[in-house]
Design a protein around this motif. Structure first.
Motif, PDB file in Angstrom:
ATOM      1  N   LYS A  12       0.777  -1.240   0.000  1.00  0.00           N
ATOM      2  CA  LYS A  12       0.000   0.000   0.000  1.00  0.00           C
ATOM      3  C   LYS A  12       0.812   1.294   0.000  1.00  0.00           C
ATOM      4  N   PRO A  13       2.000   1.342   0.623  1.00  0.00           N
ATOM      5  CA  PRO A  13       2.729   2.609   0.509  1.00  0.00           C
ATOM      6  C   PRO A  13       3.444   2.702  -0.828  1.00  0.00           C
ATOM      7  N   LEU A  14       3.737   3.913  -1.236  1.00  0.00           N
ATOM      8  CA  LEU A  14       4.617   4.123  -2.376  1.00  0.00           C
ATOM      9  C   LEU A  14       5.983   4.293  -1.745  1.00  0.00           C
ATOM     10  N   ALA A  22      -4.632   4.122   6.800  1.00  0.00           N
ATOM     11  CA  ALA A  22      -5.297   3.396   5.716  1.00  0.00           C
ATOM     12  C   ALA A  22      -4.930   4.031   4.374  1.00  0.00           C
ATOM     13  N   PRO A  23      -4.805   3.223   3.336  1.00  0.00           N
ATOM     14  CA  PRO A  23      -4.557   3.774   2.006  1.00  0.00           C
ATOM     15  C   PRO A  23      -5.699   4.697   1.590  1.00  0.00           C
ATOM     16  N   GLN A  24      -5.364   5.732   0.843  1.00  0.00           N
ATOM     17  CA  GLN A  24      -6.356   6.696   0.379  1.00  0.00           C
ATOM     18  C   GLN A  24      -6.310   6.811  -1.137  1.00  0.00           C
ATOM     19  N   PRO A  25      -7.443   7.130  -1.744  1.00  0.00           N
ATOM     20  CA  PRO A  25      -7.420   7.377  -3.180  1.00  0.00           C
ATOM     21  C   PRO A  25      -6.695   8.695  -3.461  1.00  0.00           C
ATOM     22  N   VAL A  26      -5.763   8.656  -4.388  1.00  0.00           N
ATOM     23  CA  VAL A  26      -5.007   9.830  -4.818  1.00  0.00           C
ATOM     24  C   VAL A  26      -5.300  10.024  -6.302  1.00  0.00           C
ATOM     25  N   VAL A  27      -5.602  11.256  -6.696  1.00  0.00           N
ATOM     26  CA  VAL A  27      -5.866  11.577  -8.096  1.00  0.00           C
ATOM     27  C   VAL A  27      -4.880  12.654  -8.520  1.00  0.00           C
ATOM     28  N   VAL A  38       4.422   8.601 -17.613  1.00  0.00           N
ATOM     29  CA  VAL A  38       3.813   8.000 -16.421  1.00  0.00           C
ATOM     30  C   VAL A  38       2.951   6.796 -16.794  1.00  0.00           C
ATOM     31  N   GLU A  39       2.343   6.852 -17.956  1.00  0.00           N
ATOM     32  CA  GLU A  39       1.508   5.738 -18.409  1.00  0.00           C
ATOM     33  C   GLU A  39       2.344   4.475 -18.622  1.00  0.00           C
ATOM     34  N   THR A  40       3.569   4.631 -19.062  1.00  0.00           N
ATOM     35  CA  THR A  40       4.425   3.463 -19.325  1.00  0.00           C
ATOM     36  C   THR A  40       5.289   3.073 -18.133  1.00  0.00           C
ATOM     37  N   LYS A  41       5.568   4.020 -17.233  1.00  0.00           N
ATOM     38  CA  LYS A  41       6.392   3.755 -16.042  1.00  0.00           C
ATOM     39  C   LYS A  41       5.526   3.966 -14.811  1.00  0.00           C
ATOM     40  N   LYS A  42       4.798   2.941 -14.440  1.00  0.00           N
ATOM     41  CA  LYS A  42       3.840   3.050 -13.341  1.00  0.00           C
ATOM     42  C   LYS A  42       4.510   3.496 -12.049  1.00  0.00           C
ATOM     43  N   MET A  43       3.791   4.355 -11.323  1.00  0.00           N
ATOM     44  CA  MET A  43       4.250   4.830 -10.029  1.00  0.00           C
ATOM     45  C   MET A  43       3.982   3.801  -8.933  1.00  0.00           C
ATOM     46  N   HIS A  44       2.907   3.024  -9.100  1.00  0.00           N
ATOM     47  CA  HIS A  44       2.480   2.079  -8.061  1.00  0.00           C
ATOM     48  C   HIS A  44       1.623   0.996  -8.707  1.00  0.00           C
ATOM     49  N   SER A  45       1.564  -0.152  -8.073  1.00  0.00           N
ATOM     50  CA  SER A  45       0.806  -1.282  -8.640  1.00  0.00           C
ATOM     51  C   SER A  45      -0.692  -1.014  -8.713  1.00  0.00           C
ATOM     52  N   THR A  46      -1.209  -0.077  -7.928  1.00  0.00           N
ATOM     53  CA  THR A  46      -2.643   0.231  -7.957  1.00  0.00           C
ATOM     54  C   THR A  46      -2.990   1.267  -9.021  1.00  0.00           C
ATOM     55  N   GLN A  60      -4.949   7.517 -11.014  1.00  0.00           N
ATOM     56  CA  GLN A  60      -5.547   7.206  -9.722  1.00  0.00           C
ATOM     57  C   GLN A  60      -4.687   6.160  -9.040  1.00  0.00           C
ATOM     58  N   LEU A  61      -4.406   6.404  -7.769  1.00  0.00           N
ATOM     59  CA  LEU A  61      -3.625   5.476  -6.952  1.00  0.00           C
ATOM     60  C   LEU A  61      -4.390   5.215  -5.661  1.00  0.00           C
ATOM     61  N   LEU A  62      -4.140   4.094  -5.040  1.00  0.00           N
ATOM     62  CA  LEU A  62      -4.670   3.801  -3.712  1.00  0.00           C
ATOM     63  C   LEU A  62      -3.460   3.500  -2.837  1.00  0.00           C
ATOM     64  N   VAL A  63      -3.005   4.527  -2.096  1.00  0.00           N
ATOM     65  CA  VAL A  63      -1.746   4.413  -1.349  1.00  0.00           C
ATOM     66  C   VAL A  63      -1.840   5.132  -0.012  1.00  0.00           C
ATOM     67  N   GLU A  64      -0.912   4.788   0.867  1.00  0.00           N
ATOM     68  CA  GLU A  64      -0.741   5.547   2.094  1.00  0.00           C
ATOM     69  C   GLU A  64      -0.104   6.888   1.723  1.00  0.00           C
TER      70      GLU A  64
END
Length: 103
Positions: A12-14, A22-27, A38-46, A60-64
């Motif tokens: 859950k953390p980046l 708790a992880p939060q939605p990040v936009v 960024v589309e080709t080099k993902k920042m996080h698995s979510t 959109q990410l779901l991370v701490e």
């Protein structure tokens, strides 16, 4: 001792800093040029990405929320805008303001 499952623990953390929150939605909105990266080099698995009609990439990410996430966002400079959550947007704005005051 309990076996340690690193994939689950760091899911859950980046980065590696866990806040315990708790992880939060990040936009995030990225400019067209940076969005392609960024589309080709993902920042996080979510990460989920959608191209918007005006040429920006919505990510959109779901991370701490942690310092590593903030540092990663700041790496993109003016090519990114934090849309949500509001507290993350404000922390990034304050950081950029403090940086601007040094110039």
């Amino acid at each position: 001792p309990t076996p340690f499952e690193s994939r689950t623990y760091f899911q859950k953390p980046l980065g590696t800093t866990k806040t315990g929150a708790a992880p939060q939605p990040v936009v995030l909105y990225f400019t067209d040029e940076r969005g392609k990266y960024v589309e080709t080099k993902k920042m996080h698995s979510t990460q989920k990405a959608i191209w918007l009609p005006h040429g920006r990439l919505e990510v959109q990410l779901l991370v701490e929320l942690n310092r590593e996430l903030e540092a990663r966002i700041l790496e993109f400079g003016s090519d990114v805008e934090v849309i949500a959550p509001p507290e993350l947007r404000e922390r990034i704005r304050e950081n950029l303001q403090r940086a601007l005051e040094k110039y």
